[in-house]
Design an enzyme around this catalytic site. Structure first.
Site, short mmCIF file in Angstrom:
data_model
loop_
_atom_site.label_atom_id
_atom_site.label_comp_id
_atom_site.label_asym_id
_atom_site.label_seq_id
_atom_site.Cartn_x
_atom_site.Cartn_y
_atom_site.Cartn_z
N ASN A 167 31.37 59.53 30.99
CA ASN A 167 30.80 58.23 31.07
C ASN A 167 29.97 58.01 29.76
O ASN A 167 29.49 56.85 29.73
CB ASN A 167 30.13 58.00 32.56
CG ASN A 167 31.21 57.90 33.37
OD1 ASN A 167 32.58 57.81 33.47
ND2 ASN A 167 30.71 58.14 34.74
N LYS B 209 28.42 58.02 25.94
CA LYS B 209 28.94 57.52 24.66
C LYS B 209 29.14 58.31 23.71
O LYS B 209 28.49 59.45 23.60
CB LYS B 209 27.52 56.51 24.28
CG LYS B 209 27.58 56.01 22.86
CD LYS B 209 26.55 54.98 22.20
CE LYS B 209 26.59 54.64 20.60
NZ LYS B 209 27.85 54.17 20.20
N LYS C 256 33.04 58.84 22.98
CA LYS C 256 34.47 59.04 22.64
C LYS C 256 35.02 58.34 21.27
O LYS C 256 35.76 59.30 20.88
CB LYS C 256 34.95 58.78 24.07
CG LYS C 256 34.32 59.48 25.17
CD LYS C 256 34.93 58.84 26.61
CE LYS C 256 34.36 57.38 26.87
NZ LYS C 256 32.95 57.19 27.16
N THR C 257 34.84 57.16 21.53
CA THR C 257 35.53 56.50 20.18
C THR C 257 35.15 56.90 18.94
O THR C 257 35.56 57.20 18.01
CB THR C 257 35.66 54.95 20.46
OG1 THR C 257 36.17 54.76 21.75
CG2 THR C 257 36.37 54.29 19.41
N THR C 258 33.70 56.95 18.96
CA THR C 258 33.12 57.63 17.54
C THR C 258 33.44 58.97 17.26
O THR C 258 33.89 59.07 16.08
CB THR C 258 31.61 57.08 17.59
OG1 THR C 258 31.15 57.38 19.11
CG2 THR C 258 30.93 56.20 16.95
N ARG D 138 37.70 62.61 8.79
CA ARG D 138 37.92 64.05 8.31
C ARG D 138 39.21 64.37 7.94
O ARG D 138 39.54 64.98 6.82
CB ARG D 138 37.65 64.81 9.68
CG ARG D 138 37.15 66.15 9.36
CD ARG D 138 36.63 66.97 10.67
NE ARG D 138 35.22 66.98 10.67
CZ ARG D 138 34.64 67.71 11.64
NH1 ARG D 138 35.59 68.41 12.60
NH2 ARG D 138 33.43 67.85 11.71
N PHE E 238 40.07 42.42 26.69
CA PHE E 238 39.96 43.22 27.93
C PHE E 238 40.71 42.60 29.09
O PHE E 238 40.76 41.49 29.16
CB PHE E 238 38.29 43.15 28.38
CG PHE E 238 37.66 44.35 27.86
CD1 PHE E 238 37.72 45.44 28.48
CD2 PHE E 238 36.88 44.23 26.88
CE1 PHE E 238 37.01 46.59 28.11
CE2 PHE E 238 36.12 45.46 26.52
CZ PHE E 238 36.38 46.62 26.93
N TRP F 297 40.08 42.60 32.34
CA TRP F 297 39.41 41.71 33.30
C TRP F 297 38.94 40.31 32.97
O TRP F 297 38.24 39.59 33.29
CB TRP F 297 38.16 42.40 33.83
CG TRP F 297 37.17 43.16 32.88
CD1 TRP F 297 36.08 42.83 32.10
CD2 TRP F 297 37.39 44.58 32.64
NE1 TRP F 297 35.75 43.80 31.44
CE2 TRP F 297 36.46 44.75 31.64
CE3 TRP F 297 38.09 45.61 32.84
CZ2 TRP F 297 36.32 46.04 30.95
CZ3 TRP F 297 38.28 46.90 32.32
CH2 TRP F 297 37.24 47.27 31.25
N GLU G 260 41.38 54.75 24.22
CA GLU G 260 41.13 53.99 25.31
C GLU G 260 42.49 54.08 26.34
O GLU G 260 42.89 53.11 27.14
CB GLU G 260 40.89 52.48 25.32
CG GLU G 260 39.56 52.40 24.06
CD GLU G 260 38.27 52.96 24.63
OE1 GLU G 260 38.17 53.59 25.66
OE2 GLU G 260 37.52 53.05 23.81
P1 ATP Z 1 31.79 54.75 21.56
O1 ATP Z 1 32.91 53.68 20.90
O2 ATP Z 1 30.30 54.22 21.14
O3 ATP Z 1 31.76 55.83 20.82
P2 ATP Z 1 32.80 55.55 24.04
O4 ATP Z 1 34.05 55.26 23.30
O5 ATP Z 1 32.41 56.48 24.34
O6 ATP Z 1 31.44 54.70 22.99
P3 ATP Z 1 33.70 53.40 25.81
O7 ATP Z 1 33.38 53.87 27.27
O8 ATP Z 1 34.78 53.16 25.25
O9 ATP Z 1 32.62 54.51 25.31
O10 ATP Z 1 32.62 51.99 25.79
C1 ATP Z 1 32.81 51.13 24.86
C2 ATP Z 1 31.55 50.37 24.49
O11 ATP Z 1 30.66 50.52 25.43
C3 ATP Z 1 30.95 50.89 23.30
O12 ATP Z 1 30.16 49.82 22.66
C4 ATP Z 1 29.87 51.93 23.60
O13 ATP Z 1 28.53 51.97 22.84
C5 ATP Z 1 29.26 51.58 25.10
N1 ATP Z 1 29.26 52.39 26.10
C6 ATP Z 1 29.47 53.68 25.83
N2 ATP Z 1 29.10 54.41 26.81
C7 ATP Z 1 28.24 53.58 27.65
C8 ATP Z 1 27.76 53.47 29.09
N3 ATP Z 1 27.47 54.69 29.52
N4 ATP Z 1 27.28 52.29 29.55
C9 ATP Z 1 27.14 51.31 28.80
N5 ATP Z 1 27.94 51.06 27.79
C10 ATP Z 1 28.64 52.07 27.12
MG MG Z 2 35.65 54.11 23.54
#
Ligand code: ATP
Ligand code: MG
Length: 199
Positions: free
Chosen positions: A39, A41, A43-45, A53, A94, A96, A131
């Site tokens: 949950n 933040k 994953k995508t970064t 890389r 999205f 939803w 995702e």
């Molecule tokens: P990021 O893209 O920043 O690496 P992520 O891929 O881990 O995040 P996602 O679940 O894909 O997270 O969320 C997509 C968006 O929601 C991104 O803008 C991210 O910064 C934000 N986000 C990530 N984790 C959370 C959280 N726990 N609560 C709210 N927003 C979040």
């Molecule tokens: Mg993500």
């Protein structure tokens, strides 16, 4: 102090022996399956970081974005200029927001076809399925289809899959699984997602 230095040196020697042994034991060379889930933040970064890389060494990379097609994405803006990067984006926003299960399923299957092509292409060194976990969760995409494509991919190809609540079978198949754990997130304190930081 002298005593402390000696203890430090001994523990470093032990650590080095341990790491050396691990390095000596890691003989296999092949592409990997990585899952970034949880949950928190990052994953995508982390996936885009790995893309950067790989591109840095001149490898071919394919990225498939399964949910955020209409979203802005700084990494995509920057890296798309690299001829070694191919990005496929799902044609809806999205789910939803659209609330149209049939249209979403069709869009998902369309972009999966792009993913399947990358997963069958030996020249692609790294594939990111960003995702994708939600597609499995919503039933837009079949887990068996994904597992089969991962198993049949070229031996030297690495695949990164991201998203919360990764399917058990994906976790079992993966070589490396990282769970981003949320300790705190600014969004929960009412702070808006920031351009160039969150997307
Ligand atoms: P990021 O893209 O920043 O690496 P992520 O891929 O881990 O995040 P996602 O679940 O894909 O997270 O969320 C997509 C968006 O929601 C991104 O803008 C991210 O910064 C934000 N986000 C990530 N984790 C959370 C959280 N726990 N609560 C709210 N927003 C979040
Ligand atoms: Mg993500």
């Amino acid at each position: 102090m002298n005593d402390r230095n000696q203890r430090h040196q001994r523990s470093m020697e032990k650590l080095k022996a341990h790491v050396d042994e691990k390095i000596a034991n890691a003989r296999e060379q092949r592409g990997l399956v990585l899952v970034f889930t949880g949950n928190g933040k990052g994953k995508t970064t982390a996936a885009w970081g790995t893309v950067t890389r790989a591109l840095g060494y001149g490898y071919k990379v394919g990225v498939v974005q399964f949910i955020k097609g209409v979203w802005e994405c700084g990494e995509r803006e920057r890296l798309e200029q690299d001829p070694n990067l191919e990005v496929a984006v799902m044609a809806t926003g999205f789910t939803w927001e659209t609330q149209d299960r049939e249209a979403d399923t069709a869009a998902c299957r369309d972009v999966w076809r792009e993913a399947a092509k990358m997963l069958a292409d030996e020249s692609v060194y790294l594939v990111v399925l960003d995702e994708i976990t939600y597609m499995l969760k919503f039933g837009y995409l079949d887990i068996a289809t994904v597992i089969q494509a991962l198993k049949n991919r070229p031996k030297d190809q690495t695949v990164i899959l991201t998203g919360r609540n990764a399917h058990r079978e994906l976790l079992e198949l993966a070589d490396t699984v990282t769970e981003m754990q949320e300790v705190r997130h600014a969004f929960n304190d009412g702070v808006q997602a920031r351009r160039g930081i969150d997307y």
